[in-house]
Motif scaffolding. Structure first.
Motif, short mmCIF file in Angstrom:
data_model
loop_
_atom_site.label_atom_id
_atom_site.label_comp_id
_atom_site.label_asym_id
_atom_site.label_seq_id
_atom_site.Cartn_x
_atom_site.Cartn_y
_atom_site.Cartn_z
N UNK A 137 0.80 -1.23 0.00
CA UNK A 137 0.00 0.00 0.00
C UNK A 137 0.84 1.28 0.00
N UNK A 138 1.67 1.43 -1.02
CA UNK A 138 2.56 2.59 -1.07
C UNK A 138 2.80 3.03 -2.50
N UNK A 142 9.67 10.71 -1.85
CA UNK A 142 8.52 10.82 -0.98
C UNK A 142 7.80 9.48 -0.92
N UNK A 143 7.64 8.94 0.27
CA UNK A 143 6.91 7.69 0.49
C UNK A 143 5.48 8.05 0.86
N UNK A 144 4.51 7.57 0.07
CA UNK A 144 3.12 7.93 0.29
C UNK A 144 2.28 6.68 0.52
N UNK A 145 1.32 6.79 1.41
CA UNK A 145 0.38 5.69 1.65
C UNK A 145 -0.69 5.69 0.57
N UNK A 146 -0.99 4.51 0.06
CA UNK A 146 -2.02 4.35 -0.95
C UNK A 146 -3.30 3.91 -0.26
N UNK A 147 -4.18 4.87 0.03
CA UNK A 147 -5.39 4.57 0.79
C UNK A 147 -6.31 3.62 0.06
N UNK A 148 -6.21 3.55 -1.26
CA UNK A 148 -7.04 2.64 -2.02
C UNK A 148 -6.72 1.18 -1.76
N UNK A 149 -5.57 0.91 -1.13
CA UNK A 149 -5.17 -0.46 -0.81
C UNK A 149 -5.35 -0.78 0.68
N UNK A 173 -1.93 -0.46 7.55
CA UNK A 173 -1.38 0.22 6.38
C UNK A 173 -0.11 0.99 6.74
N UNK A 174 -0.15 1.73 7.85
CA UNK A 174 1.02 2.52 8.24
C UNK A 174 2.16 1.65 8.75
#
Length: 327
Positions: free
Chosen positions: A28-29, A39-46, A58-59
């Motif tokens: 989920x990134x 930049x490391x971003x969380x992919x909320x869709x996953x 997720x985090x």
């Protein structure tokens, strides 16, 4: 202007981050690259909408990817400069990472780096080979260095409680259509070309029973999927990973500590099996915190042990993860 060696370090960090562990292998990134910074971003869709409504898992997964990036940068001769949750207005931005001062990777860092693509999650019992106490002590120290507490669970009564709660949670979730459908979403059938989720050979078709029983997710769900492994019947060393706080900072720190533990364990032939079912149900998680975790917040239940079952690993290509082509 970024020089060639720094670019190699950034490219290595991106490639390494793909191999971090994540719940159901959701990966989920995503990553952005600006100059010499990732930049490391969380992919909320996953995110798991049912099992992880808070985004905790997720985090933790993103934290594991962050530690992997840091390790790769160190292995390529730079001390990573990291800022966690750098922008309150961009909550999906988990961290920024860039190469800092030149350094030489020590033997311990190089050892971790060698395991990034080799580490595998195990989903069955272990062989009867013991996990050395000295290694367990080192794993405890690795978690502490990342701001988390790894507690081996030795007392038979406490092990029984962990196993019982896992069985109870798995039983409830298996009977709930929402939970089952969410697990099925991340289960890959044999021959699937998908690059995420749990492959059919990533868990045994019929796992040999352990005592006490620690059930795994039912990824096959009414199908005769699964590999031929899983003949071991030892539970290994059950352990709890906890943190003093229970917010976004702590979840990310926990993920970093977890990946440090997993890479160090893998370097010594030890794998981990995860059991997060009880932690996804608030009343059971609260019970664990009160009764087994001395007031700390349980973030992961795992078993550590030795296995000779080889499984495949699938990861999404960088082209799907990075918002600009790598030059």
């Amino acid at each position: 202007m970024i020089d060639r060696s720094e670019k190699h370090a950034l490219d290595a960090a991106l490639e390494a981050a793909r191999w971090a562990p994540s719940v159901h292998n959701t990966q989920p990134w995503t990553f952005s690259v600006t100059g010499e910074e990732i930049g490391l971003r969380a992919d909320a869709g996953r995110r798991l909408r049912v099992g992880d409504a808070s985004g905790r898992e997720l985090l933790i997964s993103c934290g594991a990817a962050l530690f992997t990036m840091r390790t790769a940068i160190r292995c390529h001769g730079y001390e990573p400069v990291v800022h966690v949750l750098p922008d309150p207005d961009r909550p999906s931005l988990i961290a920024t990472v860039r190469p800092g001062a030149a350094t030489e990777a020590d033997e311990a860092t190089a050892l971790l780096g060698e395991q990034i693509e080799r580490r595998r999650t195990h989903r069955a019992g272990f062989t009867g080979l013991p996990v050395p106490d000295r290694l367990v002590d080192r794993l405890v120290a690795a978690a502490a260095a990342g701001g988390a507490r790894l507690t081996p669970v030795r007392a038979p009564e406490a092990v029984g409680v962990l196993a019982g709660l896992t069985r109870a949670a798995q039983g409830v979730q298996a009977g709930d259509r929402r939970w089952s459908l969410e697990v099925i979403r991340w289960a890959r059938p044999p021959g699937s070309s998908r690059k995420d989720g749990v492959p059919a050979d990533g868990y045994p078709r019929r796992a040999a029973p352990t005592e006490p029983g620690f059930p795994q997710r039912d990824y096959a769900w009414r199908h005769d999927w699964g590999g031929d492994g899983g003949a071991g019947t030892s539970i290994g060393v059950p352990a709890l990973l906890t943190t003093a706080g229970d917010g976004r900072q702590e979840w990310i720190a926990c993920g970093q500590a977890l990946q440090h533990v997993l890479l160090l364990a893998a370097a010594h032939g030890v794998s981990a099996a995860f059991h997060t079912q009880a932690l996804e149900m608030d009343p059971l998680r609260a019970f664990l915190r009160r009764e087994l975790c001395s007031g700390e917040h349980p973030q992961m239940i795992m078993r550590l042990g030795v296995t000779f079952d080889g499984t495949s690993a699938v990861r999404r290509p960088l082209a799907d993860l990075v918002d600009r082509p790598l030059s």
